[in-house]
Design a protein around this motif. Structure first.
Motif, PDB file in Angstrom:
ATOM      1  N   SER A   2      -0.947  -4.697  17.764  1.00 42.64           N
ATOM      2  CA  SER A   2       0.287  -4.198  17.094  1.00 42.64           C
ATOM      3  C   SER A   2      -0.519  -3.498  15.920  1.00 42.64           C
ATOM      4  O   SER A   2      -1.775  -3.656  15.437  1.00 42.64           O
ATOM      5  CB  SER A   2       1.208  -5.150  16.813  1.00 42.64           C
ATOM      6  N   MET A   4      -0.141  -4.170  13.230  1.00 37.57           N
ATOM      7  CA  MET A   4      -0.436  -5.235  12.094  1.00 37.57           C
ATOM      8  C   MET A   4      -1.764  -5.432  12.043  1.00 37.57           C
ATOM      9  O   MET A   4      -2.644  -6.178  11.111  1.00 37.57           O
ATOM     10  CB  MET A   4       0.423  -6.362  12.377  1.00 37.57           C
ATOM     11  N   THR A   5      -2.723  -5.406  13.000  1.00 37.26           N
ATOM     12  CA  THR A   5      -4.105  -5.747  13.249  1.00 37.26           C
ATOM     13  C   THR A   5      -4.834  -4.636  13.150  1.00 37.26           C
ATOM     14  O   THR A   5      -5.245  -3.769  14.037  1.00 37.26           O
ATOM     15  CB  THR A   5      -4.336  -6.565  14.715  1.00 37.26           C
ATOM     16  N   TYR A 121       8.754   2.387  12.142  1.00 35.36           N
ATOM     17  CA  TYR A 121       8.677   2.315  10.678  1.00 35.36           C
ATOM     18  C   TYR A 121       8.593   3.571   9.953  1.00 35.36           C
ATOM     19  O   TYR A 121       9.057   3.699   8.776  1.00 35.36           O
ATOM     20  CB  TYR A 121       6.840   1.905  10.635  1.00 35.36           C
ATOM     21  N   GLU A 138      -6.440  -1.208   1.696  1.00 33.44           N
ATOM     22  CA  GLU A 138      -5.820  -2.380   1.566  1.00 33.44           C
ATOM     23  C   GLU A 138      -4.331  -1.850   1.431  1.00 33.44           C
ATOM     24  O   GLU A 138      -3.500  -2.956   1.966  1.00 33.44           O
ATOM     25  CB  GLU A 138      -6.183  -3.399   0.691  1.00 33.44           C
ATOM     26  N   ILE A 141      -2.952  -1.085   4.582  1.00 30.21           N
ATOM     27  CA  ILE A 141      -2.871  -2.008   5.745  1.00 30.21           C
ATOM     28  C   ILE A 141      -1.699  -2.969   5.202  1.00 30.21           C
ATOM     29  O   ILE A 141      -0.915  -3.353   6.076  1.00 30.21           O
ATOM     30  CB  ILE A 141      -4.114  -2.663   5.760  1.00 30.21           C
ATOM     31  N   ARG A 142      -1.506  -3.241   4.290  1.00 28.51           N
ATOM     32  CA  ARG A 142      -0.483  -4.221   3.612  1.00 28.51           C
ATOM     33  C   ARG A 142       1.001  -3.640   3.905  1.00 28.51           C
ATOM     34  O   ARG A 142       1.761  -4.358   4.364  1.00 28.51           O
ATOM     35  CB  ARG A 142      -0.583  -4.313   2.114  1.00 28.51           C
ATOM     36  N   GLN A 145       1.529  -4.083   7.608  1.00 30.58           N
ATOM     37  CA  GLN A 145       1.808  -5.416   8.044  1.00 30.58           C
ATOM     38  C   GLN A 145       3.394  -5.924   7.813  1.00 30.58           C
ATOM     39  O   GLN A 145       3.570  -6.853   8.153  1.00 30.58           O
ATOM     40  CB  GLN A 145       0.781  -6.257   7.199  1.00 30.58           C
ATOM     41  N   THR A 146       4.042  -5.110   7.004  1.00 29.07           N
ATOM     42  CA  THR A 146       5.358  -5.581   6.367  1.00 29.07           C
ATOM     43  C   THR A 146       6.307  -5.186   7.685  1.00 29.07           C
ATOM     44  O   THR A 146       7.417  -5.408   7.457  1.00 29.07           O
ATOM     45  CB  THR A 146       5.798  -5.301   5.176  1.00 29.07           C
ATOM     46  N   THR A 147       5.974  -4.481   8.537  1.00 36.22           N
ATOM     47  CA  THR A 147       6.643  -4.022   9.657  1.00 36.22           C
ATOM     48  C   THR A 147       7.240  -5.173  10.639  1.00 36.22           C
ATOM     49  O   THR A 147       6.556  -6.117  10.887  1.00 36.22           O
ATOM     50  CB  THR A 147       6.139  -2.816  10.501  1.00 36.22           C
TER      51      THR A 147
END
Length: 147
Positions: A2, A4-5, A121, A138, A141-142, A145-147
């Motif tokens: 995903s 997220m990674t 998103y 970062e 990426i952060r 990752q909140t999705t």
């Protein structure tokens, strides 16, 4: 896999491109270097954009290969490229300015899942602004990752 990674090596800040082809090639090169795709996938990404623009609205583009190019995908991968000055995916008459590129390669159904995740998103333009204005990898990426 995903959104997220997302390893920091797959995020680039403050890039600048003269043309959409240059931007797409940059994304393709990231995917090749990460071992996600073979070299031939890059040409298929250019071809895909010529068939149907990878511009998605809201200042984003999602460069990816043609269906025939699936044979060149070794593993699913994604890169995120920030283009603060923007790159035009449209024409001089009808510009389509992109400030965030998501280069993707997906094995099997991962391909569609990645596009759907990103499109969902980025359907909130505020999320795109956060990515476009991020000052560190970062931060990007952060945000994702909140999705």
């Amino acid at each position: 896999m995903s959104v997220m990674t997302l390893p920091s090596a797959m995020v680039d800040l403050n890039q600048s491109f003269q043309t959409k082809e240059e931007a797409i090639r940059f994304c393709g090169r990231k995917l090749v270097d990460a071992g996600c795709v073979e070299e031939d996938y890059i040409a298929a990404m250019i071809e895909r954009n010529e068939m149907l623009s990878v511009y998605m609205g809201n200042f984003i583009a999602i460069p990816h290969g043609t269906d025939e190019a699936k044979q060149y995908v070794k593993k699913s991968g994604i890169c995120v490229v920030q283009v603060p000055e923007g790159v035009n995916f449209g024409t001089a008459e009808e510009p389509q300015i992109v400030t965030v590129l998501f280069g993707i390669a997906g094995v099997g159904d991962d391909h569609l899942a990645l596009i759907q995740q990103i499109a969902l998103y980025c359907s909130d333009v505020n999320n795109v602004v956060l990515l476009a204005d991020a000052l560190t990898k970062e931060d990007i990426i952060r945000q994702l990752q909140t999705t």
